[in-house]
Motif scaffolding. Structure first.
Motif, PDB file in Angstrom:
ATOM      1  N   GLN A   1      -9.183   7.537  -2.169  1.00 34.32           N
ATOM      2  CA  GLN A   1      -8.652   6.268  -2.658  1.00 34.32           C
ATOM      3  C   GLN A   1      -7.136   6.206  -2.478  1.00 34.32           C
ATOM      4  O   GLN A   1      -6.591   5.182  -2.047  1.00 34.32           O
ATOM      5  CB  GLN A   1      -9.004   6.089  -4.139  1.00 34.32           C
ATOM      6  N   CYS A   2      -6.427   7.286  -2.806  1.00 34.56           N
ATOM      7  CA  CYS A   2      -4.971   7.310  -2.623  1.00 34.56           C
ATOM      8  C   CYS A   2      -4.610   7.052  -1.167  1.00 34.56           C
ATOM      9  O   CYS A   2      -3.686   6.277  -0.862  1.00 34.56           O
ATOM     10  CB  CYS A   2      -4.403   8.659  -3.062  1.00 34.56           C
ATOM     11  N   MET A   3      -5.315   7.690  -0.251  1.00 36.44           N
ATOM     12  CA  MET A   3      -5.025   7.554   1.171  1.00 36.44           C
ATOM     13  C   MET A   3      -5.366   6.160   1.673  1.00 36.44           C
ATOM     14  O   MET A   3      -4.619   5.564   2.463  1.00 36.44           O
ATOM     15  CB  MET A   3      -5.790   8.621   1.948  1.00 36.44           C
ATOM     16  N   ASP A   4      -6.471   5.607   1.197  1.00 32.15           N
ATOM     17  CA  ASP A   4      -6.898   4.288   1.670  1.00 32.15           C
ATOM     18  C   ASP A   4      -6.008   3.178   1.124  1.00 32.15           C
ATOM     19  O   ASP A   4      -5.792   2.162   1.792  1.00 32.15           O
ATOM     20  CB  ASP A   4      -8.358   4.027   1.284  1.00 32.15           C
ATOM     21  N   VAL A   5      -5.492   3.347  -0.093  1.00 33.41           N
ATOM     22  CA  VAL A   5      -4.664   2.308  -0.703  1.00 33.41           C
ATOM     23  C   VAL A   5      -3.217   2.392  -0.227  1.00 33.41           C
ATOM     24  O   VAL A   5      -2.594   1.373   0.105  1.00 33.41           O
ATOM     25  CB  VAL A   5      -4.717   2.392  -2.250  1.00 33.41           C
TER      26      VAL A   5
ATOM     27  N   ALA B   1      -2.217   7.343   4.843  1.00 40.48           N
ATOM     28  CA  ALA B   1      -2.783   8.663   5.109  1.00 40.48           C
ATOM     29  C   ALA B   1      -1.915   9.806   4.602  1.00 40.48           C
ATOM     30  O   ALA B   1      -2.418  10.901   4.321  1.00 40.48           O
ATOM     31  CB  ALA B   1      -3.039   8.824   6.601  1.00 40.48           C
ATOM     32  N   LYS B   2      -0.597   9.584   4.489  1.00 39.49           N
ATOM     33  CA  LYS B   2       0.269  10.677   4.047  1.00 39.49           C
ATOM     34  C   LYS B   2       0.053  11.045   2.576  1.00 39.49           C
ATOM     35  O   LYS B   2       0.467  12.109   2.124  1.00 39.49           O
ATOM     36  CB  LYS B   2       1.733  10.337   4.290  1.00 39.49           C
ATOM     37  N   PHE B   3      -0.616  10.158   1.813  1.00 41.00           N
ATOM     38  CA  PHE B   3      -0.871  10.430   0.403  1.00 41.00           C
ATOM     39  C   PHE B   3      -2.120  11.310   0.271  1.00 41.00           C
ATOM     40  O   PHE B   3      -3.108  10.950  -0.366  1.00 41.00           O
ATOM     41  CB  PHE B   3      -1.024   9.121  -0.372  1.00 41.00           C
ATOM     42  N   ASN B   4      -2.038  12.469   0.895  1.00 43.83           N
ATOM     43  CA  ASN B   4      -3.170  13.393   0.899  1.00 43.83           C
ATOM     44  C   ASN B   4      -3.067  14.372  -0.258  1.00 43.83           C
ATOM     45  O   ASN B   4      -2.139  14.307  -1.072  1.00 43.83           O
ATOM     46  CB  ASN B   4      -3.245  14.131   2.235  1.00 43.83           C
ATOM     47  N   GLN B   5      -4.000  15.307  -0.320  1.00 46.31           N
ATOM     48  CA  GLN B   5      -4.042  16.231  -1.453  1.00 46.31           C
ATOM     49  C   GLN B   5      -2.785  17.081  -1.536  1.00 46.31           C
ATOM     50  O   GLN B   5      -2.283  17.347  -2.639  1.00 46.31           O
ATOM     51  CB  GLN B   5      -5.277  17.130  -1.352  1.00 46.31           C
TER      52      GLN B   5
ATOM     53  N   THR C   1      -0.493   7.910 -10.415  1.00 42.49           N
ATOM     54  CA  THR C   1      -1.417   9.051 -10.412  1.00 42.49           C
ATOM     55  C   THR C   1      -1.407   9.751  -9.058  1.00 42.49           C
ATOM     56  O   THR C   1      -1.562  10.976  -8.996  1.00 42.49           O
ATOM     57  CB  THR C   1      -2.853   8.630 -10.766  1.00 42.49           C
ATOM     58  N   CYS C   2      -1.186   8.993  -7.992  1.00 41.80           N
ATOM     59  CA  CYS C   2      -1.190   9.581  -6.647  1.00 41.80           C
ATOM     60  C   CYS C   2       0.130  10.263  -6.290  1.00 41.80           C
ATOM     61  O   CYS C   2       0.194  10.989  -5.290  1.00 41.80           O
ATOM     62  CB  CYS C   2      -1.498   8.509  -5.600  1.00 41.80           C
ATOM     63  N   THR C   3       1.185  10.017  -7.071  1.00 46.37           N
ATOM     64  CA  THR C   3       2.488  10.595  -6.749  1.00 46.37           C
ATOM     65  C   THR C   3       3.039  11.526  -7.824  1.00 46.37           C
ATOM     66  O   THR C   3       3.902  12.353  -7.521  1.00 46.37           O
ATOM     67  CB  THR C   3       3.538   9.489  -6.504  1.00 46.37           C
TER      68      THR C   3
END
Length: 501
Positions: A400-404, A407-411, A370-372
């Motif tokens: 949640q994406c960033m914490d798991v 940080a690069k998994f941003n909006q 879901t995050c990618t």
């Protein structure tokens, strides 16, 4: 002394693992634990097909990388007659259960058309482990594109292994929920390998902020009358006021049986609370009366009528007391001693990378997808139209994406992945033939699928009054007439595809 210390350390480790296990939500990003599609309950004495394995490439898009792994699949040739069709059920975001090889609507279709049946487990789920662990570096090989390429290789493999090389032998794919999307996308990307696709409850359009999910939930709850949503709103407003004071916060912790004190200094803890309480209703709506009772699934006796009956029954106390009673019912049903609401514990659980961690059942993998690739974040951003509060907004999901995963998994990165998914498969602009799209009106996921015909050759079947993947389960005497008709229509379509040139 050393042995004693070792025992103490082991006990501490067990305690930590148990804590992390319980900290993972029962319903996360629209996915119940163990996947969006249940597993059939089998008649006594049933014999399951054994695990089968094939050597699969780690990546299908870099021929310089020659690494391989073992992928699991199942086969049932009980109904097969020479030159009969090939039916392929696509595994998804959970363990592939061989019980599906003996039960379900597709098995009835296989009996009718004398098909050989295969079920391929999705990479990174169940026992299909392509990499040593679930680190972010290793998860780069988890994607829908890799899964589709797995299917393409698998088809070629089984055709040779099981002597299914006749030019007259057609192949039909089946999938429900995310595998339903894969079923449709496989037909789009590999039309030369598949002759028809059943894409049940398939989210076709990737979307960052899936705020409309709650719109369907609210509409479904409203079928019992206006009182249900009204009382949820009153309960939400009361909780919002109570957690602003120490005394009120402690009362909420006790009333909703929280495992840990509510840390309102972190907005994420409060967001997690409101999200979890909304999840009690979301899960019931998503699977309302969907025939999962046949599989022995926990909670199938709890329906929209059940939870709204509690919310509108004044003998159950004030609205917040009724809200708490629904929560207690869900905790009891799923054998949970308390509601683990700690955001930090949830994140630590999802950060675990070992295959024997609780997150490896699929929670970490699905969150990565879901995050990618997809988004699908069921936020509260619909506003006052929904009664669950505005606390679990889009920002909460992205956090949640960033914490798991980092940080690069941003909006911005997430949106880029979503854009690529829709460009790659077509989104609502998909062009394909010989796909059927069954969806239930109560299922919130239908909002991201096709509820109107894509074309004359790719019809939609919008089933009023049914929930997520309901048409995939075995028939019962209580099935709605429109559900019975939907299964018959799908069977007829398959026959048309098999007989066409």
């Amino acid at each position: 002394m050393a042995a004693s210390m070792k025992t103490v350390l082991n006990l501490v480790l067990i305690s930590v693992l148990v804590s992390f296990t319980s900290s993972l939500p029962r319903f996360l990003h629209g996915r119940p634990k163990h996947g969006l599609l249940g597993a059939p309950k089998l008649p006594q004495g049933s014999v399951l097909p054994p695990d089968m394995w094939l050597k699969q490439k780690l990546t299908h898009f870099n021929y310089a990388d020659t690494r391989t792994w073992q992928q699991r699949y199942f086969v049932n040739d009980t109904f097969y007659k020479p030159n009969g069709p090939i039916f392929l059920m696509i595994g998804g975001e959970g363990t592939a259960n061989p019980a599906w090889m003996l039960q379900g609507a597709w098995i009835e279709y296989a009996k009718t058309y004398h098909a050989i049946c295969f079920l391929l487990e999705h990479r990174y789920y169940g026992k299909s482990h392509p990499t040593p662990d679930l680190s972010v570096d290793n998860l780069q090989f988890l994607s829908s594109e890799q899964a589709l390429a797995d299917l393409a290789y698998f088809i070629q493999y089984v055709k040779h292994k099981y002597n299914l090389m006749s030019k007259d032998q057609k192949l039909i794919t089946f999938g429900g929920s995310y595998p339903g999307s894969l079923s449709a996308w496989f037909r789009v990307k590999y039309p030369h390998l598949v002759d028809g696709a059943v894409a049940t409850s398939a989210p076709i359009f990737a979307q960052l902020n899936f705020k409309e999910y709650l719109q369907v939930v609210v509409s479904s709850l409203a079928t019992t009358g206006p009182g249900c949503n009204k009382n949820i709103k009153m309960a939400t407003d009361t909780i919002t006021k109570m957690i602003s004071t120490d005394t009120g916060r402690k009362s909420v912790e006790k009333m909703f049986n929280l495992c840990d004190p509510l840390d309102t200094s972190q907005y994420v803890d409060g967001s997690n609370l409101f999200s979890n309480l909304a999840g009690n209703f979301e899960g019931v709506v998503q699977y309302n009366k969907d025939n999962r009772a046949f599989e022995g699934a926990i909670g199938t006796n709890i329906t929209i009528d059940t939870i709204c009956g509690i919310m509108t029954d004044e003998s159950n106390g004030s609205p917040i007391e009724r809200y708490a009673k629904v929560n207690s019912l869900m905790l009891s049903t799923y054998s949970q001693k308390c509601l683990d609401n700690s955001y930090n514990k949830m994140i630590k659980g999802l950060q675990a990378t070992a295959w024997n961690s609780s997150a490896s059942e699929g929670g970490r993998q699905w969150m990565y997808q879901t995050c990618t690739e997809f988004g699908f974040f069921q936020s509260s951003d619909l506003g006052d139209v929904q009664p669950f509060g505005n606390f679990f907004n889009l920002k909460f999901s992205i956090q949640q994406c960033m914490d798991v995963f980092g940080a690069k998994f941003n909006q911005e990165l997430i949106q880029m992945g979503i854009n690529r998914t829709n460009t790659n498969y077509g989104g609502y602009g998909m062009r394909a033939t010989k796909i059927v799209f069954p969806n239930g009106s109560i299922d919130p996921w239908h909002f991201l699928g096709f509820t109107k015909d894509l074309s004359m050759e790719s019809p939609a079947i919008y089933i009023q009054g049914t929930a997520h993947c309901a048409n995939m389960y075995p028939a019962t005497s209580d099935d709605l007439p429109q559900l019975v008709q939907a299964r018959a229509t799908i069977e007829k379509l398959i026959g048309t595809w098999l007989s066409s040139n």
